[in-house]
Design an enzyme around this catalytic site. Structure first.
Site, short mmCIF file in Angstrom:
data_model
loop_
_atom_site.label_atom_id
_atom_site.label_comp_id
_atom_site.label_asym_id
_atom_site.label_seq_id
_atom_site.Cartn_x
_atom_site.Cartn_y
_atom_site.Cartn_z
N LYS A 142 -12.61 -1.96 6.28
CA LYS A 142 -11.88 -2.84 7.18
C LYS A 142 -12.46 -2.77 8.59
O LYS A 142 -12.93 -3.74 9.13
CB LYS A 142 -10.39 -2.50 7.21
CG LYS A 142 -9.54 -3.01 6.05
CD LYS A 142 -9.87 -2.39 4.72
CE LYS A 142 -9.13 -2.98 3.56
NZ LYS A 142 -8.11 -2.15 2.97
N ASP B 124 -2.13 6.51 6.21
CA ASP B 124 -3.19 5.66 5.65
C ASP B 124 -3.55 4.63 6.73
O ASP B 124 -2.90 3.61 6.84
CB ASP B 124 -2.67 4.98 4.39
CG ASP B 124 -3.63 3.94 3.84
OD1 ASP B 124 -4.75 3.80 4.39
OD2 ASP B 124 -3.25 3.26 2.87
N TRP C 166 0.83 -1.21 0.00
CA TRP C 166 0.00 0.00 0.00
C TRP C 166 0.85 1.25 0.00
O TRP C 166 0.52 2.25 -0.63
CB TRP C 166 -1.00 -0.01 1.16
CG TRP C 166 -2.07 -1.04 0.94
CD1 TRP C 166 -2.31 -2.16 1.70
CD2 TRP C 166 -3.03 -1.08 -0.14
NE1 TRP C 166 -3.35 -2.88 1.15
CE2 TRP C 166 -3.81 -2.25 0.04
CE3 TRP C 166 -3.29 -0.26 -1.23
CZ2 TRP C 166 -4.85 -2.60 -0.83
CZ3 TRP C 166 -4.32 -0.61 -2.10
CH2 TRP C 166 -5.09 -1.76 -1.89
C1 LIG Z 1 -7.60 -1.69 1.74
C2 LIG Z 1 -6.50 -0.68 1.81
C3 LIG Z 1 -6.35 0.31 0.83
C4 LIG Z 1 -7.26 0.41 -0.37
O1 LIG Z 1 -8.46 0.90 0.00
P1 LIG Z 1 -9.57 1.28 -1.11
O2 LIG Z 1 -10.64 1.82 -0.24
O3 LIG Z 1 -9.90 0.02 -1.82
O4 LIG Z 1 -8.96 2.28 -2.01
C5 LIG Z 1 -5.34 1.22 0.98
N1 LIG Z 1 -4.50 1.18 2.04
C6 LIG Z 1 -4.59 0.22 2.99
C7 LIG Z 1 -3.65 0.22 4.13
C8 LIG Z 1 -5.60 -0.73 2.90
O5 LIG Z 1 -5.72 -1.66 3.85
#
Ligand SMILES: *Cc1c(COP(=O)(O)O)cnc(C)c1O
Length: 358
Positions: A194, A170, A102
């Site tokens: 999540k 993030d 990511w």
């Molecule tokens: C799932 C995830 C993403 C992607 O998220 P989207 O909502 O599908 O864009 C980005 N960063 C992390 C750490 C994730 O777990």
């Protein structure tokens, strides 16, 4: 009705009481005669739902008054662009730390808008976090971006970097899993699917003084200042996802808040890592100092057994345990909604499987 134990990394399991309440309120929300899905986002009822969700989230995270809470669209991936667009503020460089898949995606996107200095990266093939002493920070970085929890590899920061530039994080797969100090960060963003609610909504928590200077080409819907002024309703927000997120926030509050979540999550992770570490049949490939509480990858000593493991697990009611397609093996995602009982059931299954095939 038989609900399975769902170890999906995302979209992930939601707390059952939240789903039950949503089901009860589906056709007629609080005597309104309609579903939340059918309401005008500008109506009094939805505005109450939306501001209530924000308020509960603010209480849970103890968000200081000089931070804006936004509910946007585009997922965490959208924020990979929105972060530089909003936070460069006239600068041309940003620092990024690369600890996995990511991080890499965030870096690739940021490169469209600025000069990215990769201040540190996990060594090739090593699931670890480089110590801050070795980071090559730039003097003129607008911010430092990192990924507190790498969902795919299960690599998690258990510390907060100390740098001069604002931290941009993030938190998609770790937000609300334990208390944090919001004022450590300039910008926090998280896709909901999540640990917050259904896919389609993205939570942004941003310090007031950092917004208002977006790049001119920034889409209005991702302009944090414009969205803050419009209460995240510059256009039609994902109303139902926002409502469910609010129910999840209430569920967390009613179950002891983030302190209690943190204790539960630590215990769940300890249970699973202990089972893996005390066996020669299973192995976790992550540096023990950086092991994720939320996403626990594990490898079977004999990869030929992977398919059998997954199919027998599913028969036992344990679903979505395959590792990410890029890494293989197994991964158990154990977000807030996964109870200790679920982790105990997984551990019992793993021990039984080892007895039969080890
Ligand atoms: C799932 C995830 C993403 C992607 O998220 P989207 O909502 O599908 O864009 C980005 N960063 C992390 C750490 C994730 O777990």
């Amino acid at each position: 009705m038989a609900r399975v134990l769902n170890f999906s990394a995302g979209p992930a399991a939601l707390p059952e009481p939240v789903l039950q309440r949503a089901a009860e309120e589906m056709l007629d929300w609080h005597g309104s005669g309609m579903s939340v899905m059918e309401m005008s986002h500008r109506g009094k009822q939805f505005v109450e739902i939306a501001s209530g969700a924000e308020q509960t989230l603010r209480e849970l995270l103890q968000v200081p008054d000089n931070y804006r809470v936004l509910f946007l669209q585009g997922g965490a991936s959208g924020m990979f662009s929105a972060a530089p667009m909003n936070l460069l503020r006239g600068a041309s460089r940003a620092d990024y730390v690369n600890t996995g898949a990511w991080s890499k995606k965030a870096i690739a996107e940021a490169k469209k808008y600025c000069d990215v200095n990769v201040a540190a990266a996990s060594p090739q093939g090593e699931l670890t976090i480089p110590a801050q002493a070795g980071w090559q920070l730039s003097d003129d970085a607008a911010y430092l971006h990192y990924t507190p929890n790498e969902t795919i590899s299960g690599v998690e920061f258990h510390w907060v970097p100390q740098v001069d530039a604002p931290l941009v994080v993030d938190m998609s797969s770790t937000i609300l899993s334990r208390p944090i100090n919001v004022s450590d960060y300039g910008l926090i963003y998280a896709g909901a699917q999540k640990n917050i609610g259904p896919a389609g909504i993205t939570v942004v928590i941003v310090r007031d003084d950092l917004i208002g200077n977006a790049l001119p080409q920034t889409p209005a819907v991702w302009d944090f200042k414009a969205q803050a002024e419009a209460d995240s309703m510059l256009n039609t927000p994902p109303t139902y996802a926002w409502y469910i997120a609010g129910l999840v926030f209430e569920w967390i509050r009613d179950n002891g808040g983030l302190q209690a979540m943190g204790e539960r999550n630590r215990r769940k992770a300890d249970t699973l890592y202990r089972a893996i570490d005390t066996s020669d049949f299973y192995r976790n490939p992550v540096d023990p100092d950086c092991r994720s509480w939320m996403n626990v990858p594990f490898i079977l000593a004999n990869a030929d057994l992977d398919k059998t493991f997954l199919s027998e697990a599913a028969e036992a009611g344990l679903h979505t345990l395959a590792g990410h397609r890029s890494v293989g093996g197994m991964r158990a995602s154990i977000y807030n909604a996964m109870p200790q009982d679920g982790v105990d059931a997984l551990v019992s299954f793993m021990q039984d499987f080892e007895r039969r095939y080890g």
